[in-house]
Design a protein around this motif. Sequence first.
Motif, PDB file in Angstrom:
ATOM      1  N   GLY A 131       0.818  -1.210   0.000  1.00  0.00           N
ATOM      2  CA  GLY A 131       0.000   0.000   0.000  1.00  0.00           C
ATOM      3  C   GLY A 131       0.852   1.260   0.000  1.00  0.00           C
ATOM      4  N   GLN A 147      -5.635  -3.061  -5.026  1.00  0.00           N
ATOM      5  CA  GLN A 147      -7.043  -3.286  -4.710  1.00  0.00           C
ATOM      6  C   GLN A 147      -7.355  -4.782  -4.628  1.00  0.00           C
ATOM      7  N   ILE A 150      -5.880  -6.182  -1.426  1.00  0.00           N
ATOM      8  CA  ILE A 150      -6.710  -5.811  -0.277  1.00  0.00           C
ATOM      9  C   ILE A 150      -7.934  -6.721  -0.203  1.00  0.00           C
ATOM     10  N   GLU A 151      -8.590  -6.945  -1.327  1.00  0.00           N
ATOM     11  CA  GLU A 151      -9.770  -7.813  -1.344  1.00  0.00           C
ATOM     12  C   GLU A 151      -9.406  -9.240  -0.934  1.00  0.00           C
ATOM     13  N   LEU A 154      -8.921  -9.197   2.787  1.00  0.00           N
ATOM     14  CA  LEU A 154     -10.181  -9.063   3.518  1.00  0.00           C
ATOM     15  C   LEU A 154     -10.919 -10.391   3.627  1.00  0.00           C
ATOM     16  N   ALA A 165      -5.697  -4.877   6.015  1.00  0.00           N
ATOM     17  CA  ALA A 165      -6.423  -4.637   4.760  1.00  0.00           C
ATOM     18  C   ALA A 165      -7.438  -3.504   4.911  1.00  0.00           C
ATOM     19  N   GLU A 168      -5.470  -0.281   4.936  1.00  0.00           N
ATOM     20  CA  GLU A 168      -4.969   0.048   3.594  1.00  0.00           C
ATOM     21  C   GLU A 168      -6.102   0.479   2.664  1.00  0.00           C
ATOM     22  N   LYS A 169      -7.253  -0.155   2.799  1.00  0.00           N
ATOM     23  CA  LYS A 169      -8.415   0.224   1.984  1.00  0.00           C
ATOM     24  C   LYS A 169      -8.818   1.665   2.305  1.00  0.00           C
ATOM     25  N   LEU A 172      -6.292   4.039   0.829  1.00  0.00           N
ATOM     26  CA  LEU A 172      -6.476   4.085  -0.618  1.00  0.00           C
ATOM     27  C   LEU A 172      -7.651   4.993  -0.972  1.00  0.00           C
ATOM     28  N   GLU A 173      -8.753   4.836  -0.245  1.00  0.00           N
ATOM     29  CA  GLU A 173      -9.930   5.676  -0.481  1.00  0.00           C
ATOM     30  C   GLU A 173      -9.651   7.139  -0.143  1.00  0.00           C
TER      31      GLU A 173
END
Length: 186
Positions: A131, A147, A150-151, A154, A165, A168-169, A172-173
């Motif tokens: 990330g 992405q 991360i998925e 998760l 995750a 990091e999500k 990222l957002e």
Amino acid sequence: LLFSYAGLSAIMLGQYDVAVSILSRAIARARRRKPMQNVDSLEAILSYACLMMHEIEKAIGIIDSLLAKASTSVLTYAAFTAAKVLAYHYYLDGKIRQAHSVLLSWLPKNTDLGLVHNNCLAMPFMLEMLGAFHRAGLPQLLSNSIQQEIETALSSPSQVLQAVAFREKALLEENAHTAASAKAMQ
């Protein structure tokens, strides 16, 4: 193998001294066996515990020893783990480009061995670094996007990896929102 999982579990729980004890005893026990067992993987995980305990010189000494033994044609789990821990050391020290460079030099050697994705996220700090690399605009290291990583994380059974995750999500957002706001203001 059992000792490596026990050591990693203790590290994930923040029980670094317990991890060092488990791994040190396992290494000593393996060295007493006839024929002596290879302890490189245990030592690689020990370097991670030492790093987390801020015993930097000890961690780097172990890493240097493991990477010096590493063959470019047959890369071991131990060498790959040592390289990840070395990259994490640089990352924690704020040297993101050096961390990226270490992984860039070791990851391609693993692609043909199937070690990259399966073992990359076994240590949640890898997702954290991926990330950070993405946010710094550095080239992607793995075939999956951040992405996708991360998925994948998760959906992992590891709550520690899921926590990383989620963080990091969110980062990222936040970066996407900040970039969109800056573009709208132009």
